[in-house]
Design a protein around this motif. Structure first.
Motif, PDB file in Angstrom:
ATOM      1  N   LYS A  48       0.847  -0.811   0.129  1.00 24.97           N
ATOM      2  CA  LYS A  48       0.138   0.114   0.142  1.00 24.97           C
ATOM      3  C   LYS A  48       0.729   1.390  -0.441  1.00 24.97           C
ATOM      4  O   LYS A  48       1.952   0.791   0.256  1.00 24.97           O
ATOM      5  CB  LYS A  48      -1.244  -0.235   1.029  1.00 24.97           C
ATOM      6  CG  LYS A  48      -2.129  -1.196   1.344  1.00 24.97           C
ATOM      7  CD  LYS A  48      -2.349  -1.277   0.482  1.00 24.97           C
ATOM      8  CE  LYS A  48      -3.516  -1.754   0.941  1.00 24.97           C
ATOM      9  NZ  LYS A  48      -4.237  -2.473  -0.287  1.00 24.97           N
ATOM     10  N   SER A  49      -0.169   2.250   0.006  1.00 21.51           N
ATOM     11  CA  SER A  49       1.108   3.027  -0.921  1.00 21.51           C
ATOM     12  C   SER A  49       1.242   3.705   0.919  1.00 21.51           C
ATOM     13  O   SER A  49       0.173   3.661   1.611  1.00 21.51           O
ATOM     14  CB  SER A  49       0.418   5.132  -1.420  1.00 21.51           C
ATOM     15  OG  SER A  49       0.895   6.195  -1.025  1.00 21.51           O
TER      16      SER A  49
ATOM     17  N   MET B  55      -4.998   3.371 -10.872  1.00 18.54           N
ATOM     18  CA  MET B  55      -6.339   3.145 -10.491  1.00 18.54           C
ATOM     19  C   MET B  55      -7.711   3.512 -10.355  1.00 18.54           C
ATOM     20  O   MET B  55      -8.182   3.110 -10.601  1.00 18.54           O
ATOM     21  CB  MET B  55      -5.758   2.856  -9.007  1.00 18.54           C
ATOM     22  CG  MET B  55      -4.851   1.591  -8.566  1.00 18.54           C
ATOM     23  SD  MET B  55      -5.045   0.373  -9.191  1.00 18.54           S
ATOM     24  CE  MET B  55      -6.505  -0.470  -8.891  1.00 18.54           C
TER      25      MET B  55
ATOM     26  N   TRP C 275       4.330   6.220  -6.784  1.00 19.73           N
ATOM     27  CA  TRP C 275       3.392   5.592  -5.796  1.00 19.73           C
ATOM     28  C   TRP C 275       1.972   6.870  -6.325  1.00 19.73           C
ATOM     29  O   TRP C 275       1.164   6.629  -6.423  1.00 19.73           O
ATOM     30  CB  TRP C 275       3.221   6.317  -4.117  1.00 19.73           C
ATOM     31  CG  TRP C 275       3.699   5.131  -3.595  1.00 19.73           C
ATOM     32  CD1 TRP C 275       5.075   4.738  -3.060  1.00 19.73           C
ATOM     33  CD2 TRP C 275       3.535   3.954  -3.388  1.00 19.73           C
ATOM     34  NE1 TRP C 275       5.384   3.140  -2.603  1.00 19.73           N
ATOM     35  CE2 TRP C 275       4.530   3.027  -2.754  1.00 19.73           C
ATOM     36  CE3 TRP C 275       2.136   2.989  -4.180  1.00 19.73           C
ATOM     37  CZ2 TRP C 275       3.959   1.954  -2.784  1.00 19.73           C
ATOM     38  CZ3 TRP C 275       1.748   1.484  -3.662  1.00 19.73           C
ATOM     39  CH2 TRP C 275       2.597   0.916  -3.081  1.00 19.73           C
TER      40      TRP C 275
ATOM     41  N   ALA D 235       0.723   5.905  -9.819  1.00 23.57           N
ATOM     42  CA  ALA D 235       0.117   4.438  -9.308  1.00 23.57           C
ATOM     43  C   ALA D 235      -1.543   4.454  -8.651  1.00 23.57           C
ATOM     44  O   ALA D 235      -2.257   3.410  -9.254  1.00 23.57           O
ATOM     45  CB  ALA D 235       0.908   3.270  -7.835  1.00 23.57           C
ATOM     46  N   ALA D 236      -1.794   5.886  -7.395  1.00 24.15           N
ATOM     47  CA  ALA D 236      -2.844   5.395  -8.101  1.00 24.15           C
ATOM     48  C   ALA D 236      -3.841   6.615  -8.962  1.00 24.15           C
ATOM     49  O   ALA D 236      -4.901   5.423  -9.262  1.00 24.15           O
ATOM     50  CB  ALA D 236      -2.855   6.885  -6.294  1.00 24.15           C
TER      51      ALA D 236
ATOM     52  N   GLU E 121      -3.002  -0.809  -6.100  1.00 24.72           N
ATOM     53  CA  GLU E 121      -2.001   0.068  -6.437  1.00 24.72           C
ATOM     54  C   GLU E 121      -0.321  -0.740  -6.515  1.00 24.72           C
ATOM     55  O   GLU E 121       0.843  -0.407  -7.085  1.00 24.72           O
ATOM     56  CB  GLU E 121      -2.634   1.437  -5.339  1.00 24.72           C
ATOM     57  CG  GLU E 121      -0.661   2.474  -5.296  1.00 24.72           C
ATOM     58  CD  GLU E 121      -2.327   3.472  -4.047  1.00 24.72           C
ATOM     59  OE1 GLU E 121      -2.100   4.515  -4.501  1.00 24.72           O
ATOM     60  OE2 GLU E 121      -2.374   2.188  -3.286  1.00 24.72           O
TER      61      GLU E 121
END
Length: 181
Positions: free
Chosen positions: A87-88, A176, A169, A172-173, A142
Motif C-alpha cells: 500500500k502507498s 487505479m 506511488w 500508481a494511484a 496499487e
C-alpha cells in the motif's frame, strides 16, 4: 640629504630582493603535488587500492543516501506479494498531487498505455509495440502497479531511475483512478 639616503637604501633593498627571483622556476611551492600531479591511466592497475585493481567497495549492509528500501524482490512471487500487501505509505493525495500524477503519467506511460489507460497509446497505434493491456481488463492493485513501475515487466522497462518513490506511488494511484473510470 637624509631623505635621499633613505630613498637610495629603499631602492637598493628592492633591487637586491628582486634580483634573487627566478621566474622560470619558483623557489617555493606551497603544495607541490597540486602543481606536479601524478597522472594515471583510466583503466590501469594502481597500488592506490588494497587489491591493486579495483576501487573500494561500500561497507556491507549500507545503502545510498536518500535511497528508500523496497522490500519485494523482482520475482513472480514478489509481484504477487506486492499485489496483495503493498500500500502507498503516503497519505491521501491532494488535487495538486493528482495533477502532477496525471502529468507524469502522460509523460512516462501514455505513450504506450494511452491517455485513458486503454492500451492504445501512440506507439501501439503505430504498431511499434503490440499487446499493451488495458487497465480495465486486468486485476491490478496499487501495489502491483508500483511493483511494475519499479522493476518493469515483459517489454516495459523499469522507471525507478526516472521517477522517485513518491512519484511512482502517485502514478500508481492515478492508474487505479483510470481503471475505475
Amino acid at each position: 640629504m637624509k631623505r635621499v639616503y633613505h630613498i637610495a637604501l629603499l631602492a637598493g633593498v628592492a633591487i637586491i630582493a628582486s634580483s634573487c627571483q627566478n621566474t622560470k622556476k619558483p623557489n617555493y611551492q606551497y603544495m607541490p603535488n597540486m602543481y606536479e600531479a601524478v597522472s594515471y591511466e583510466t583503466y590501469a592497475e594502481s597500488d592506490a587500492f588494497k587489491n591493486g585493481k579495483e576501487g573500494q567497495l561500500p561497507p556491507a549492509g549500507t545503502i545510498n543516501r536518500g535511497f528508500e528500501v523496497y522490500d519485494y524482490p523482482n520475482t513472480t512471487e514478489g509481484y504477487e506479494a506486492a499485489k496483495a500487501n503493498s500500500k502507498s505509505p503516503y497519505g491521501p493525495w491532494s488535487e495538486a498531487d493528482k495533477e502532477k500524477a496525471k502529468g507524469l503519467y502522460e509523460i512516462y506511460c501514455a505513450i504506450c498505455h494511452g491517455a485513458a489507460g486503454d492500451g492504445k497509446g501512440k506507439l501501439v497505434k503505430q504498431e511499434k509495440f503490440l499487446g499493451v493491456p488495458s487497465y480495465k481488463d486486468r486485476v491490478i492493485t496499487e501495489g502491483s502497479v508500483f511493483h511494475v513501475e519499479t522493476y518493469g515487466l515483459n517489454a516495459m522497462g523499469s522507471h525507478a531511475n526516472q521517477l522517485s518513490t513518491k512519484e511512482r506511488w502517485m502514478i500508481a494511484a492515478y492508474v487505479m483512478e483510470l481503471k475505475n473510470k
